[in-house]
Design an enzyme around this catalytic site. Structure first.
Site, PDB file in Angstrom:
ATOM      1  N   LEU A  73       0.831  -1.101  -0.019  1.00  9.80           N
ATOM      2  CA  LEU A  73      -0.187   0.246  -0.096  1.00  9.80           C
ATOM      3  C   LEU A  73       0.539   1.254   0.155  1.00  9.80           C
ATOM      4  O   LEU A  73       0.269   2.236  -0.372  1.00  9.80           O
ATOM      5  CB  LEU A  73      -0.906   0.523   1.233  1.00  9.80           C
ATOM      6  CG  LEU A  73      -2.228  -1.455   0.628  1.00  9.80           C
ATOM      7  CD1 LEU A  73      -2.855  -1.149   2.603  1.00  9.80           C
ATOM      8  CD2 LEU A  73      -2.947  -1.010   0.072  1.00  9.80           C
ATOM      9  N   ASN A 104       7.368  -3.811   4.369  1.00 10.46           N
ATOM     10  CA  ASN A 104       8.497  -2.164   3.360  1.00 10.46           C
ATOM     11  C   ASN A 104       8.128  -1.055   3.465  1.00 10.46           C
ATOM     12  O   ASN A 104       8.180  -0.572   2.241  1.00 10.46           O
ATOM     13  CB  ASN A 104       8.902  -2.857   1.683  1.00 10.46           C
ATOM     14  CG  ASN A 104       7.840  -3.645   1.173  1.00 10.46           C
ATOM     15  OD1 ASN A 104       6.332  -3.615   0.823  1.00 10.46           O
ATOM     16  ND2 ASN A 104       8.706  -3.311   0.222  1.00 10.46           N
ATOM     17  N   ASP A 315       1.385  -9.451  -5.524  1.00  5.23           N
ATOM     18  CA  ASP A 315       2.086  -8.725  -5.279  1.00  5.23           C
ATOM     19  C   ASP A 315       1.829  -7.398  -5.699  1.00  5.23           C
ATOM     20  O   ASP A 315       2.931  -7.450  -5.967  1.00  5.23           O
ATOM     21  CB  ASP A 315       2.996  -9.898  -5.736  1.00  5.23           C
ATOM     22  CG  ASP A 315       4.732  -8.839  -5.674  1.00  5.23           C
ATOM     23  OD1 ASP A 315       4.509  -7.745  -4.443  1.00  5.23           O
ATOM     24  OD2 ASP A 315       5.307  -9.416  -6.177  1.00  5.23           O
TER      25      ASP A 315
HETATM   26 ZN   LIG Z   1       8.345 -10.186  -2.674  1.00  3.09          ZN
END
Ligand SMILES: [Zn+2]
Length: 442
Positions: A73, A104, A315
Site C-alpha cells: 500500500l 516495506n 504482490d
Molecule cells: Zn517479495
C-alpha cells in the site's frame, strides 16, 4: 484492523450462484444481510426485506469477499506511488474486500507504535479491510529481530521482511521460533542476495541477448531449501511468497508430502508471462522474483491443480511513471495487480480447464484466510452471523484494462490495453456496497 465504515442497510442478494468453498456450497441461493453488516440468512427464495435493497444476482457468482494476502500500500513513506485510500480503492475495484499489507514502508512495520499509526490511518481512509504483515527484523535489515510477540499482539497477521529475504540463518531460525510462538506464519521473499547482485531479470537466453545480469532460479531455491530445514526444527508455518521457478515448486511439493507446514502463493504475472515480456527492455515486465520460462509457468499452474500451491496473491506493487521510465537496470521491480488479478487467474487456470470456479474462489478466500489467521474473524467464508463481505463476479464480462480506468494511484502494468474475460462487478464490505458496476456491466 478497522476500515473507514459506511452504514449498511438490509440487503438481499437474489438468485446468484453462491460459491462458498469453506462449506462446499455451490448452488443457486439467496443471501440476506442485516443492518448490522452480518449475514442473516442463506437459502433458496428468501423474502424481500422491509426497508431493504435487493440485488438481482442471476447470472453472477456470489462469493465470500476475496482476500489478497500480499499487497504493497506504500503508506507511510511512498504516497507518490499509492496510499491506503487509493490502494484499497484498487482492491475493491478488483473484487478484494480484505488485503494484507507488506511491511516495506518507511518506516518499516517493525514496532507496535508503527502498527498503531497504520491502524489509525486505516480507520480514517481505508476503503476495505486491511491487516498488516509485520517485519521479522528491525528496519527489515536482517540484523536484529523485531519484537514479534508484541507485533502479533499489535495486530500483525503474519511476519515477513518482504522485499528482502532474511538471509542470515541464525536470525532466520530465531525469527521462525518466535513466529511459531505467536501462532503466525512466516512469509518469505525467497532471494539469496549474494546470488542476485546486479541482477534485473531471469538468467536465460533473453538476458544474454539484452546484455543484462541474470537472476538464476537457484537464488530462490537455496533459500527455500534452507528454510525447510529450519521449519523442521521450529515447526513454524512457512509460506513461500510469489513462487517463480519449477525447482521451487518441487521443494514445496516434497516438504508438503512430508507433512511440513509449508505453503506457497502464485502471482498473476508468474502464471501468465515469461522472460520474453522483458524484450525491448520493457520495465513493466521487470519483477522480483523475475518472470521465467514457459516450463516454469506450466509447473506453477500444475502445482495449483495438484494443491501444492494453495494461495493466490497479487504482490500489488505500485510505482510512479517516472520511476518505471528509467533504463531497465535502474527501474524498480514490480507491477500493480489488484484490478486485473481475477480475470488473469481465470484465464490462466479456469479458461484452460485446469481448475473450476469453486477451486479458484477457494484460492482467493478460505485459503488466504487460513494463512493469515483471518478465519477466526469469520473472513474468507459466508457463515450465519458472520461478516457480510461478498464479491459478485460476472464470469463472462468482457472488458479492456485501460489506464484511464485505473482506481489506484499508479498504472505500472504490462496488461494495459489487454481485453479480459471475467470481472468483479460488486464488492460488499460488512454489508455495505463499496464498489458497484452492476448497471454498467449489464
Ligand atoms: Zn517479495
Amino acid at each position: 484492523m478497522p476500515h473507514h465504515a459506511s452504514p449498511a442497510i438490509p440487503l438481499l442478494i437474489k438468485g446468484g450462484r453462491l460459491i462458498d468453498p469453506a462449506t462446499g456450497t455451490d448452488a443457486t441461493l439467496d443471501v440476506a444481510i442485516g443492518a448490522d453488516g452480518r449475514v442473516d440468512a442463506i437459502g433458496p427464495d428468501l423474502p424481500e426485506l422491509p426497508d431493504g435493497r435487493t440485488i438481482d444476482a442471476s447470472g453472477l457468482i456470489v462469493a465470500p469477499g476475496l482476500i489478497d494476502p500480499h499487497v504493497h500500500l506504500r503508506e507511510p513513506g511512498g504516497e507518490h506511488k499509492e496510499t491506503i485510500r487509493s490502494g484499497t480503492a484498487a482492491a475493491l475495484a478488483g473484487g478484494f474486500t480484505t488485503v494484507c499489507c507488506m511491511p516495506n514502508t518507511t518506516p518499516a512495520l517493525d514496532s507496535p507504535r508503527v502498527l498503531a499509526d497504520l491502524a489509525e490511518r486505516c480507520q480514517r481512509t481505508a476503503q476495505c479491510r486491511v491487516y498488516p504483515v509485520a517485519a521479522g527484523s528491525i528496519g527489515r535489515k536482517g540484523e536484529q529481530p523485531a519484537p514479534i510477540q508484541a507485533l502479533a499482539a499489535g495486530g500483525a497477521v503474519g511476519i515477513s521482511d518482504d522485499g528482502d529475504a532474511i538471509a542470515d540463518p541464525a536470525l532466520m531460525a530465531h525469527v521462525l521460533a518466535q513466529t511459531a510462538k505467536a501462532n503466525l506464519a512466516f512469509m518469505q521473499h525467497c532471494q539469496d542476495p549474494t546470488i542476485t547482485v546486479g541482477s534485473s531479470m531471469h538468467d536465460g537466453e533473453v538476458s544474454t541477448r539484452l546484455g543484462l545480469v541474470g537472476w538464476p532460479r537457484h537464488a530462490e531455491e537455496v533459500i527455500i531449501e534452507r528454510d525447510i530445514a529450519l521449519v523442521e526444527q521450529t515447526g513454524c508455518s512457512y509460506h513461500v511468497q510469489h513462487i517463480s521457478s519449477a525447482g521451487s515448486v518441487e521443494l514445496v511439493r516434497a516438504a508438503r508430502a512430508r507433512g511440513l507446514p509449508v505453503t506457497a502463493e502464485a502471482s498473476p504475472h508468474h502464471l501468465m508471462l515469461t522472460h520474453e515480456a522483458c524484450e525491448g527492455f520493457n520495465t513493466l515486465a521487470k519483477m522480483n522474483p523475475p518472470l521465467r520460462e514457459q516450463s516454469d509457468v506450466e509447473s506453477i499452474r500444475q502445482a495449483v491443480v495438484e494443491g501444492v500451491i494453495t494461495v493466490l496473491a497479487t504482490d500489488h506493487a505500485p510505482h510512479a511513471k517516472h520511476e518505471k521510465e528509467q533504463p531497465f537496470e535502474d527501474a524498480p521491480f514490480g507491477i500493480i495487480g489488484l484490478e486485473t488479478a481475477l480475470p488473469l487467474y481465470a484465464e490462466a487456470l479456469v479458461h484452460t480447464g485446469l481448475i473450476d470456479w469453486p477451486r479458484l474462489i477457494a484460492l482467493l478466500t478460505v485459503e488466504p484466510a487460513r494463512l493469515c489467521r483471518l478465519e477466526r474473524l469469520g473472513l474468507g467464508q459466508l457463515a450465519l452471523g458472520g461478516p457480510a463481505d461478498i464479491t459478485l463476479i460476472d464470469a463472462d464480462h468482457r472488458w479492456t484494462f485501460e489506464e484511464s480506468q485505473v482506481a489506484g494511484r499508479s498504472a505500472n502494468s504490462p496488461f494495459l490495453g489487454r481485453t479480459m474475460v471475467g470481472r468483479a462487478v460488486a464488492s460488499i464490505v460488512a454489508g455495505a456496497e463499496r464498489m458497484d458496476r452492476l448497471v454498467a456491466a449489464r
